[in-house]
Design a protein around this motif. Sequence first.
Motif, PDB file in Angstrom:
ATOM      1  N   VAL A 126       0.836  -1.203   0.000  1.00  0.00           N
ATOM      2  CA  VAL A 126       0.000   0.000   0.000  1.00  0.00           C
ATOM      3  C   VAL A 126       0.874   1.257   0.000  1.00  0.00           C
ATOM      4  N   ALA A 127       1.937   1.282   0.805  1.00  0.00           N
ATOM      5  CA  ALA A 127       2.823   2.456   0.863  1.00  0.00           C
ATOM      6  C   ALA A 127       3.478   2.712  -0.483  1.00  0.00           C
ATOM      7  N   SER A 128       3.880   1.637  -1.170  1.00  0.00           N
ATOM      8  CA  SER A 128       4.529   1.841  -2.472  1.00  0.00           C
ATOM      9  C   SER A 128       3.542   2.346  -3.509  1.00  0.00           C
ATOM     10  N   LEU A 167      11.311   1.121  -7.646  1.00  0.00           N
ATOM     11  CA  LEU A 167      11.052   1.905  -8.865  1.00  0.00           C
ATOM     12  C   LEU A 167      10.719   3.357  -8.504  1.00  0.00           C
ATOM     13  N   GLY A 168       9.926   3.553  -7.439  1.00  0.00           N
ATOM     14  CA  GLY A 168       9.593   4.917  -6.990  1.00  0.00           C
ATOM     15  C   GLY A 168      10.832   5.653  -6.512  1.00  0.00           C
ATOM     16  N   CYS A 169      11.712   4.957  -5.763  1.00  0.00           N
ATOM     17  CA  CYS A 169      12.964   5.590  -5.305  1.00  0.00           C
ATOM     18  C   CYS A 169      13.822   5.986  -6.498  1.00  0.00           C
ATOM     19  N   ALA A 170      13.892   5.115  -7.492  1.00  0.00           N
ATOM     20  CA  ALA A 170      14.682   5.421  -8.693  1.00  0.00           C
ATOM     21  C   ALA A 170      14.067   6.617  -9.423  1.00  0.00           C
ATOM     22  N   PHE A 171      12.734   6.654  -9.505  1.00  0.00           N
ATOM     23  CA  PHE A 171      12.064   7.764 -10.176  1.00  0.00           C
ATOM     24  C   PHE A 171      12.363   9.086  -9.465  1.00  0.00           C
ATOM     25  N   TRP A 172      12.222   9.105  -8.120  1.00  0.00           N
ATOM     26  CA  TRP A 172      12.470  10.339  -7.378  1.00  0.00           C
ATOM     27  C   TRP A 172      13.940  10.732  -7.422  1.00  0.00           C
TER      28      TRP A 172
END
Length: 181
Positions: A126-128, A167-172
């Motif tokens: 959910v957090a991701s 993937l979110g960390c890489a995007f940010w």
Amino acid sequence: MSVQPWGEAGSGHPPGKRPTGGWQPAPAVSPQAAMRAGHADRDRTLDVLKAAFAEGRLSVQEYEQRHEAVAASQTYGQLAALVADLPSGPMTAPPAVVATPVPATFMAVPPPRARPTNVLAVVSLVASLVGLSAPAVVVGHIARSEIRRRDMDGDWAAVLGLVVGYLGCAFWTLLILIGIA
């Protein structure tokens, strides 16, 4: 007329014992010897005879005579008598009497037990999906550790939370690097 040492002359019966009429089973050496044999028991006995013939323990005539007698046999005792002089023979007792463990292949499959789903795995997923990538990665690793240690369900949710979180960390990280440049 010959006299039998154990009975009356010519009668074929012990002294004072006359047949009462009707069918009477032959006296058995053991209770298992009088039990009726099945096709599988006859097949095992034939296997012993084949092995004895192949090893040279039986002549062709003996093998043929015993082979015919196996087909006519109805009890364990009759089958055992056919191979009594050979190195191995049929089982002298039915399988229920022999104390052999049942192979695992034939054991009943136990019903699957319900395993609890790890809550942290769901929190990671959910957090991701909400966009909290760093917390999703941290909680995802903790969840996978607990899942392995406690034998729980939910590994799929923890892995999906980790993948989307990374993937979110890489995007940010990419956005920040582009903003700096």
